[in-house]
Design a protein around this motif. Structure first.
Motif, mmCIF file in Angstrom:
data_model
loop_
_atom_site.group_PDB
_atom_site.id
_atom_site.type_symbol
_atom_site.label_atom_id
_atom_site.label_comp_id
_atom_site.label_asym_id
_atom_site.label_seq_id
_atom_site.Cartn_x
_atom_site.Cartn_y
_atom_site.Cartn_z
ATOM 1 N N LYS A 47 6.837 11.010 -4.152
ATOM 2 C CA LYS A 47 6.707 11.292 -2.723
ATOM 3 C C LYS A 47 8.045 11.122 -2.008
ATOM 4 C CE LYS A 47 2.272 12.217 -2.281
ATOM 5 N NZ LYS A 47 1.799 13.537 -1.813
ATOM 6 N N ASN B 62 -0.459 6.901 -10.405
ATOM 7 C CA ASN B 62 -0.801 6.440 -9.055
ATOM 8 C C ASN B 62 0.010 5.223 -8.634
ATOM 9 O OD1 ASN B 62 -2.718 8.455 -8.764
ATOM 10 N ND2 ASN B 62 -4.379 7.195 -9.566
ATOM 11 N N LEU B 63 0.233 4.293 -9.583
ATOM 12 C CA LEU B 63 0.899 3.049 -9.235
ATOM 13 C C LEU B 63 2.415 3.143 -9.314
ATOM 14 C CD1 LEU B 63 0.598 0.002 -8.555
ATOM 15 C CD2 LEU B 63 0.671 -0.433 -11.008
ATOM 16 N N LYS C 77 -3.378 7.834 -15.854
ATOM 17 C CA LYS C 77 -3.754 8.095 -14.460
ATOM 18 C C LYS C 77 -3.275 6.971 -13.559
ATOM 19 C CE LYS C 77 -7.766 8.745 -11.443
ATOM 20 N NZ LYS C 77 -9.247 8.783 -11.368
ATOM 21 N N ASP C 78 -3.532 5.731 -13.975
ATOM 22 C CA ASP C 78 -3.107 4.586 -13.172
ATOM 23 C C ASP C 78 -1.591 4.494 -13.098
ATOM 24 O OD1 ASP C 78 -5.704 3.937 -12.723
ATOM 25 O OD2 ASP C 78 -5.786 2.229 -14.089
ATOM 26 N N ASN D 274 -5.022 -3.615 -12.884
ATOM 27 C CA ASN D 274 -5.448 -2.219 -12.798
ATOM 28 C C ASN D 274 -6.710 -1.954 -13.606
ATOM 29 O OD1 ASN D 274 -2.194 -2.296 -13.078
ATOM 30 N ND2 ASN D 274 -2.833 -0.913 -11.462
ATOM 31 N N ALA E 233 3.727 7.959 -8.392
ATOM 32 C CA ALA E 233 3.381 8.716 -7.186
ATOM 33 C C ALA E 233 4.340 8.426 -6.043
ATOM 34 C CB ALA E 233 1.940 8.408 -6.766
ATOM 35 N N ASN E 234 4.666 7.147 -5.824
ATOM 36 C CA ASN E 234 5.540 6.808 -4.703
ATOM 37 C C ASN E 234 6.951 7.362 -4.872
ATOM 38 O OD1 ASN E 234 7.588 4.453 -3.577
ATOM 39 N ND2 ASN E 234 5.958 4.998 -2.146
ATOM 40 N N ALA F 146 1.747 16.776 -9.577
ATOM 41 C CA ALA F 146 0.682 16.180 -8.776
ATOM 42 C C ALA F 146 -0.686 16.717 -9.188
ATOM 43 C CB ALA F 146 0.934 16.438 -7.284
ATOM 44 N N ASP G 133 2.287 8.319 2.605
ATOM 45 C CA ASP G 133 2.113 7.909 1.214
ATOM 46 C C ASP G 133 3.333 7.168 0.690
ATOM 47 O OD1 ASP G 133 -0.375 9.007 1.154
ATOM 48 O OD2 ASP G 133 0.248 10.908 0.273
ATOM 49 N N ASP H 27 4.547 2.347 0.597
ATOM 50 C CA ASP H 27 3.719 1.851 -0.497
ATOM 51 C C ASP H 27 3.511 0.343 -0.372
ATOM 52 O OD1 ASP H 27 2.476 1.348 -2.886
ATOM 53 O OD2 ASP H 27 4.282 1.599 -4.102
#
Length: 740
Positions: A400, A392-393, A388-389, A264, A396-397, A738, A581, A584
């Motif tokens: 979702k 997202n990694l 942040k990473d 990353n 986020a999934n 989010a 989304d 993944d």
């Protein structure tokens, strides 16, 4: 509480609250079904998903730049050997653990012997190994045998003689053979017939440094894992010391490239003493060609003893930043002393010599204060980037997935509420429509299941076709570029002619082959492999887009029920985006342990090259004798023979290419892309199946509820409304996360 803990805790709480709503739904007659059970399973798995992934930070840079010192400074402990100077490619991966535990992943004897065999290809007299009047072929070479090691030692001495002291630096084959001989006695007791893992813990933990710091031991190692009980270390971060970024062996370099594909963040360390070196320029350009420039953060490792004042230190930093700007756009550079930071954190355990250095540095308050401020800026920016990473990694999934469940649950509740309407006519119409759509959904689900199987096969065929085209000779991609490189490669025949005069034609022929092989491997690592990774990334993007469009096509029949339940079209679009989304690919690769196969083209050359060369020498010798008899000028025998050998090397290489590329295509498809496609299809099918199961209607139970007395239906309706209200509140919480 850190931002990491806050987000993870919030998502875990959201998953828990969602699970409670689903449990309430399952308690309502007519709403308990397989889909609610799957929703509960998904929600309960969210905490594990949040904790199972790792953010990967690679620390790279030229030899002696301070990579290990930076890692030790970040961890606040002297864990990784400093100043090792090892150019063998390996990664030392560090994670937070409950105790000190080192895992040394050793190569097998077959791997080690194959590496040595490769270094001896076309070596003078390498067809046989003579010992005790027995003749052994080198195809059976084994460093564990004493007579093979004796041969290796003799080979090394002959090689050194052939190369000479003015060859212009180290050669990878010389370094490999030298290290193999030096490290065998110590590493031999650990290495086994198969690849194995050696563990050190407790008081023996520090023994891992023996393998990472000593080049003669490092060649027996694949990589190293360290678990360390460091309180300040993030439990979801892996830091890797990437040695060998400036390796003289390009095939080793590709192993580093392969690891960088999965990271990353890349912390690239530059020494203030040397500034940006040629090796740095090459490796940074390589990372950029892999499409990873945006992952790079640069650290100017300041040597306080080398700078007279703060102005001089700032001048060096500005120069490095200016040079970096020529390589990457808007480079982020931080200038501080890694060693000073490490000494500050480990002052109580420092030896007397290092305590004196620290005390001396502290006298220059401007430089140490400047270093401290820059370190703080670096750590703050690093923390923000990781947060942040991390979202997202890792977050986020799952978020979702929960959002998708909430939208589906809301839809199911709305349908059920409509069926419980006090208007009997409206209630009956709603029930009939729900039953009809349920029957259609079941039929479509069966069709989808069948078509998805065909879709998976079609995807595999399409990707296989794209792979074949990418590697085909006629389209200007991999094969064509490799072919063009081989044909255009220029042998320095004059230098080999000198080597032949000094050490004999066989030695010169060996150097020709090894130089060509090194140039070929370098071209593959620096030009072809980045092109390949970009191509595979495009395939993954196409797959993601395809599954998104496939989802839309499967939803057409179900839109009528959406209209019945009052779901607007923009909600359907939003739900499609959520589902897309939720599929993944990065997560699938992580779960399956998939990584892009390393592109190593081991082009083995037959004895025809040597025979061709010696045939040229023999024919030219006869011409030379004849020319002398008739007093006519003769051609240079060695140069002509070497020229013929050069052509033969190229011909053999070009002939070997198709089989080598075919072998790699097979690995790429069967070991990486096919498992990825099949896993994505299974995941997609599961999500789609849940979408259809949403309309599974238990007619008898719903009819029973419809015919309940008005008071009971009102009470149940209020419960359903409360669930819908709770769902909307959770969706608002998700939206806020989010946005953050």
């Amino acid at each position: 509480m850190t931002a990491k803990e806050s987000i993870s805790t919030q998502i875990e709480q959201i998953a828990s609250d969602t699970g409670k709503i689903i449990e309430r739904m399952a308690g309502e007659p007519g709403l308990a079904d397989p889909i609610t059970e799957k929703w509960l399973t998904t929600c309960s798995a969210i905490p594990h998903h949040l904790q199972s992934g790792y953010l990967k930070i690679a620390v790279a840079g030229s030899i002696k730049s301070g990579k290990s010192t930076l890692i030790n400074a970040l961890l606040g402990k002297d864990l990784v050997q400093r100043g090792a100077g090892v150019v063998t490619a390996m990664t030392t991966r560090i994670r937070k653990g409950k105790k000190h535990l080192a895992k040394i992943h050793l190569k097998s004897w077959d791997e080690i012997n194959a590496d040595i065999q490769e270094a001896l290809t076309l070596f003078p007299e390498s067809e046989t190994v003579e010992a005790d009047n027995d003749v052994k072929t080198l195809d059976a070479f084994d460093i564990r045998r004493q007579h093979d090691r004796s041969y290796l030692f003799q080979s090394l001495e002959r090689l050194k003689t052939a190369i000479g002291p003015d060859s212009g630096g180290l050669r990878p084959e010389t370094v490999l053979i030298q290290n193999a001989l030096e490290g065998y006695e110590r590493a031999g007791e650990w290495v086994q017939a198969d690849a194995c893992v050696l563990e050190f813990s407790g008081k023996s933990f520090s023994r891992h440094k023996t393998f990472s710091a000593d080049p003669s031991m490092a060649i027996f190692v694949r990589d190293i894992e360290l678990d360390v009980p460091v309180q300040t270390m993030d439990s979801q971060v892996e830091i890797a010391d990437c040695q060998g970024a400036d390796s003289i062996d390009s095939r080793q370099l590709m192993h580093i490239q392969n690891y960088l594909e999965s990271v990353n963040l890349i912390l690239y360390v530059i020494s203030s003493r040397t500034g940006l070196r040629e090796a740095d320029t090459r490796f940074i350009s390589l990372i950029k060609s892999m499409g990873l420039a945006g992952h790079m953060v640069f650290v100017n490792n300041v040597d306080i003893s080398e700078h007279q004042n703060m102005e001089n230190m700032a001048h060096v930093s500005r120069r490095i930043e200016t040079e970096l700007a020529l390589l990457v756009e808007n480079p982020r550079l931080y200038s501080f002393s890694c060693l000073y930071e490490l000494f500050e954190k480990t002052e109580n355990t420092l030896p007397a010599k290092d305590r004196k250095r620290l005390s001396f540095w502290r006298e220059d308050k401007k430089i140490t204060s400047g270093s401290r401020k820059e370190t703080d800026r670096f750590l703050q920016d690093l923390s923000s980037r990781l947060d942040k990473d991390r979202f997202n990694l890792l977050a986020a999934n799952p978020l979702k997935r929960v959002e998708l469940i909430l939208h589906a649950a809301s839809k199911k509740l709305s349908l059920y509420t409509a069926a419980l309407s006090e208007d009997s006519k409206k209630s009956d119409q709603a029930l009939e429509e729900m039953i009809r759509i349920s029957e259609n959904a079941q039929k479509i689900e069966a069709i989808v299941e069948h078509s998805l199987t065909n879709t998976t096969k079609s995807l595999e065929q399409k990707v296989r076709k794209d792979i074949n085209l990418f590697f085909s000779k006629g389209n200007g991609q991999v094969h064509s570029r490799l072919d063009a490189f081989i044909k255009s490669y220029a042998f320095n025949l004059e230098s080999y002619d000198t080597a032949a005069a000094h050490s004999g034609v066989p030695a010169a022929l060996y150097l020709m082959f090894q130089d060509f092989k090194a140039a070929f491997d370098s071209f593959v690592a620096r030009e072809i492999y980045p092109q390949l990774t970009g191509f595979v990334s495009e395939i993954e993007d196409q797959l993601s887009t395809y599954y998104g469009s496939l989802f839309n096509s499967y939803q057409i029949e179900l839109r009528r029920v959406d209209l019945l339940s009052g779901q607007a079209e923009h909600d359907r679009v939003e739900e499609q985006e959520i589902l897309t989304d939720a599929l993944d690919f990065a997560g699938l690769k992580r779960i399956l342990g998939l990584s892009l196969p390393v592109l190593t083209l081991q082009l083995r050359y037959s004895a025809r090259i040597k025979l061709s060369a010696f045939a040229g020498f023999g024919a030219q010798s006869l011409m030379d004798i004849a020319s002398r008899i008739f007093n006519k000028p003769g051609a240079n025998v060695r140069s002509t023979g070497l020229s013929k050998a050069a052509r033969s090397i190229k011909v053999q290489c070009i002939r070997a290419l198709p089989a080598q590329l075919e072998n790699y295509k097979h690995q790429l498809m069967e070991q990486f892309l096919v498992p990825l496609i099949q896993s994505a299809s299974r995941e997609f099918g599961e999500i789609i199946s849940q979408g259809y199961q949403l309309y599974d209607t238990k007619k008898e139970e719903i009819e029973e509820q419809i015919h309940k007395d008005r008071g009971y239906k009102k009470e149940q309706g209020e419960d359903l409304d409360q669930m819908l209200n709770d769902i909307n509140k959770i969706l608002v919480r998700i939206e806020k996360i989010a946005l953050v």
